[in-house]
Design a protein around this motif. Structure first.
Motif, PDB file in Angstrom:
ATOM      1  N   MET A  77     -54.335  17.108 -34.158  1.00 44.11           N
ATOM      2  CA  MET A  77     -54.702  15.756 -34.516  1.00 44.11           C
ATOM      3  C   MET A  77     -54.065  14.759 -33.545  1.00 44.11           C
ATOM      4  N   GLU A  78     -52.833  15.018 -33.137  1.00 41.52           N
ATOM      5  CA  GLU A  78     -52.174  14.094 -32.199  1.00 41.52           C
ATOM      6  C   GLU A  78     -53.007  13.920 -30.934  1.00 41.52           C
ATOM      7  N   ALA A  79     -53.512  15.020 -30.404  1.00 43.75           N
ATOM      8  CA  ALA A  79     -54.311  14.936 -29.179  1.00 43.75           C
ATOM      9  C   ALA A  79     -55.569  14.114 -29.412  1.00 43.75           C
ATOM     10  N   LEU A  80     -56.199  14.274 -30.559  1.00 44.13           N
ATOM     11  CA  LEU A  80     -57.416  13.493 -30.854  1.00 44.13           C
ATOM     12  C   LEU A  80     -57.080  12.021 -31.068  1.00 44.13           C
ATOM     13  N   TRP A  81     -55.960  11.733 -31.721  1.00 37.40           N
ATOM     14  CA  TRP A  81     -55.562  10.328 -31.884  1.00 37.40           C
ATOM     15  C   TRP A  81     -55.260   9.692 -30.535  1.00 37.40           C
ATOM     16  N   ASN A  82     -54.731  10.492 -29.609  1.00 37.45           N
ATOM     17  CA  ASN A  82     -54.410   9.975 -28.274  1.00 37.45           C
ATOM     18  C   ASN A  82     -55.638   9.842 -27.381  1.00 37.45           C
ATOM     19  N   HIS A  83     -56.772  10.388 -27.822  1.00 34.57           N
ATOM     20  CA  HIS A  83     -58.033  10.311 -27.066  1.00 34.57           C
ATOM     21  C   HIS A  83     -59.139   9.804 -27.994  1.00 34.57           C
ATOM     22  N   PRO A  84     -59.124   8.520 -28.331  1.00 33.10           N
ATOM     23  CA  PRO A  84     -60.117   7.999 -29.280  1.00 33.10           C
ATOM     24  C   PRO A  84     -61.559   8.142 -28.791  1.00 33.10           C
ATOM     25  N   GLU A  85     -61.743   8.335 -27.489  1.00 31.57           N
ATOM     26  CA  GLU A  85     -63.086   8.536 -26.950  1.00 31.57           C
ATOM     27  C   GLU A  85     -63.627   9.924 -27.302  1.00 31.57           C
ATOM     28  N   GLY A  86     -62.750  10.805 -27.772  1.00 34.53           N
ATOM     29  CA  GLY A  86     -63.136  12.155 -28.168  1.00 34.53           C
ATOM     30  C   GLY A  86     -62.789  13.180 -27.108  1.00 34.53           C
ATOM     31  N   MET A  87     -62.806  14.422 -27.524  1.00 37.21           N
ATOM     32  CA  MET A  87     -62.487  15.532 -26.624  1.00 37.21           C
ATOM     33  C   MET A  87     -63.405  16.708 -26.918  1.00 37.21           C
ATOM     34  N   LEU A  88     -63.711  17.446 -25.881  1.00 38.03           N
ATOM     35  CA  LEU A  88     -64.402  18.721 -26.040  1.00 38.03           C
ATOM     36  C   LEU A  88     -63.364  19.765 -26.424  1.00 38.03           C
ATOM     37  N   ALA A  89     -63.786  20.805 -27.112  1.00 35.54           N
ATOM     38  CA  ALA A  89     -62.856  21.847 -27.566  1.00 35.54           C
ATOM     39  C   ALA A  89     -62.094  22.460 -26.394  1.00 35.54           C
ATOM     40  N   GLN A  90     -62.768  22.700 -25.284  1.00 36.09           N
ATOM     41  CA  GLN A  90     -62.113  23.283 -24.110  1.00 36.09           C
ATOM     42  C   GLN A  90     -61.012  22.359 -23.585  1.00 36.09           C
ATOM     43  N   ASP A  91     -61.302  21.058 -23.521  1.00 39.83           N
ATOM     44  CA  ASP A  91     -60.305  20.101 -23.049  1.00 39.83           C
ATOM     45  C   ASP A  91     -59.123  20.024 -24.016  1.00 39.83           C
ATOM     46  N   LEU A  92     -59.426  20.080 -25.296  1.00 35.24           N
ATOM     47  CA  LEU A  92     -58.368  20.056 -26.298  1.00 35.24           C
ATOM     48  C   LEU A  92     -57.491  21.297 -26.190  1.00 35.24           C
ATOM     49  N   ALA A  93     -58.095  22.457 -26.039  1.00 36.22           N
ATOM     50  CA  ALA A  93     -57.332  23.699 -25.884  1.00 36.22           C
ATOM     51  C   ALA A  93     -56.427  23.624 -24.660  1.00 36.22           C
ATOM     52  N   ASN A  94     -56.944  23.073 -23.562  1.00 33.70           N
ATOM     53  CA  ASN A  94     -56.148  22.948 -22.339  1.00 33.70           C
ATOM     54  C   ASN A  94     -55.013  21.941 -22.488  1.00 33.70           C
ATOM     55  N   ALA A  95     -55.196  20.945 -23.344  1.00 29.94           N
ATOM     56  CA  ALA A  95     -54.186  19.892 -23.522  1.00 29.94           C
ATOM     57  C   ALA A  95     -53.035  20.322 -24.427  1.00 29.94           C
ATOM     58  N   LEU A  96     -53.243  21.351 -25.224  1.00 28.06           N
ATOM     59  CA  LEU A  96     -52.203  21.784 -26.155  1.00 28.06           C
ATOM     60  C   LEU A  96     -51.150  22.615 -25.432  1.00 28.06           C
ATOM     61  N   PRO A  97     -49.876  22.397 -25.747  1.00 21.84           N
ATOM     62  CA  PRO A  97     -48.807  23.120 -25.049  1.00 21.84           C
ATOM     63  C   PRO A  97     -48.892  24.640 -25.211  1.00 21.84           C
ATOM     64  N   SER A  98     -49.395  25.099 -26.344  1.00 21.15           N
ATOM     65  CA  SER A  98     -49.466  26.544 -26.583  1.00 21.15           C
ATOM     66  C   SER A  98     -50.685  27.190 -25.946  1.00 21.15           C
ATOM     67  N   THR A  99     -51.584  26.385 -25.387  1.00 20.69           N
ATOM     68  CA  THR A  99     -52.839  26.837 -24.773  1.00 20.69           C
ATOM     69  C   THR A  99     -53.545  27.929 -25.591  1.00 20.69           C
ATOM     70  N   PRO A 100     -53.950  27.593 -26.806  1.00 21.90           N
ATOM     71  CA  PRO A 100     -54.668  28.574 -27.635  1.00 21.90           C
ATOM     72  C   PRO A 100     -56.061  28.845 -27.072  1.00 21.90           C
ATOM     73  N   ALA A 101     -56.668  29.900 -27.551  1.00 16.90           N
ATOM     74  CA  ALA A 101     -58.037  30.220 -27.154  1.00 16.90           C
ATOM     75  C   ALA A 101     -58.981  29.132 -27.676  1.00 16.90           C
ATOM     76  N   VAL A 102     -60.035  28.877 -26.945  1.00 11.11           N
ATOM     77  CA  VAL A 102     -61.003  27.858 -27.342  1.00 11.11           C
ATOM     78  C   VAL A 102     -61.603  28.209 -28.695  1.00 11.11           C
ATOM     79  N   THR A 103     -61.827  29.484 -28.966  1.00 12.25           N
ATOM     80  CA  THR A 103     -62.398  29.876 -30.258  1.00 12.25           C
ATOM     81  C   THR A 103     -61.463  29.514 -31.408  1.00 12.25           C
ATOM     82  N   THR A 104     -60.164  29.632 -31.182  1.00 15.00           N
ATOM     83  CA  THR A 104     -59.186  29.248 -32.201  1.00 15.00           C
ATOM     84  C   THR A 104     -59.241  27.747 -32.444  1.00 15.00           C
ATOM     85  N   VAL A 105     -59.306  26.977 -31.369  1.00 17.71           N
ATOM     86  CA  VAL A 105     -59.399  25.521 -31.475  1.00 17.71           C
ATOM     87  C   VAL A 105     -60.683  25.134 -32.203  1.00 17.71           C
ATOM     88  N   LEU A 106     -61.781  25.785 -31.871  1.00 16.27           N
ATOM     89  CA  LEU A 106     -63.058  25.498 -32.536  1.00 16.27           C
ATOM     90  C   LEU A 106     -62.981  25.785 -34.031  1.00 16.27           C
TER      91      LEU A 106
END
Length: 109
Positions: free
Chosen positions: A1-30
């Motif tokens: 949620m922090e990443a989405l609040w920091n990007h009010p324009e929105g994010m794609l799941a792949q971009d969100l996965a890349n932005a997270l420190p733990s770098t989870p799989a995109v399927t997990t993020v989805l």
């Protein structure tokens, strides 16, 4: 949620996965995004073959709703509120007092 609040324009799941420190799989993020979407915390918009995800509300809305849900589940609401109020900083106590005074006067928050 922090990443989405920091990007009010929105994010794609792949971009969100890349932005997270733990770098989870995109399927997990989805999976998490779909669950948050079903709960009304995240909105999604079709962009080509993907979805753009946005927080449905600000962090303050999220925190307020979480606090309300926790208090609704408290066995003894008076005890829970009393313990909470006794543990907050003077700044939080002042904010609570101001919000309650505004509510009593029928003012909008």
């Amino acid at each position: 949620m922090e990443a989405l609040w920091n990007h009010p324009e929105g994010m794609l799941a792949q971009d969100l996965a890349n932005a997270l420190p733990s770098t989870p799989a995109v399927t997990t993020v989805l999976t998490v995004l779909v669950r948050l979407s079903r709960k009304g915390l995240v909105m999604r918009e079709r962009v080509g073959r993907a979805h753009l995800y946005r927080a449905a509300g600000g962090k303050d809305v999220f925190v307020a709703e979480a606090m309300r849900e926790v208090l609704d589940g408290a066995g003894d609401v008076e005890a829970a509120v009393s313990r909470f109020v006794g543990s907050v900083s003077p700044q939080v106590a002042a904010a609570l007092r101001e919000a309650l005074n505004s509510r009593d006067l029928g003012e909008a928050p």
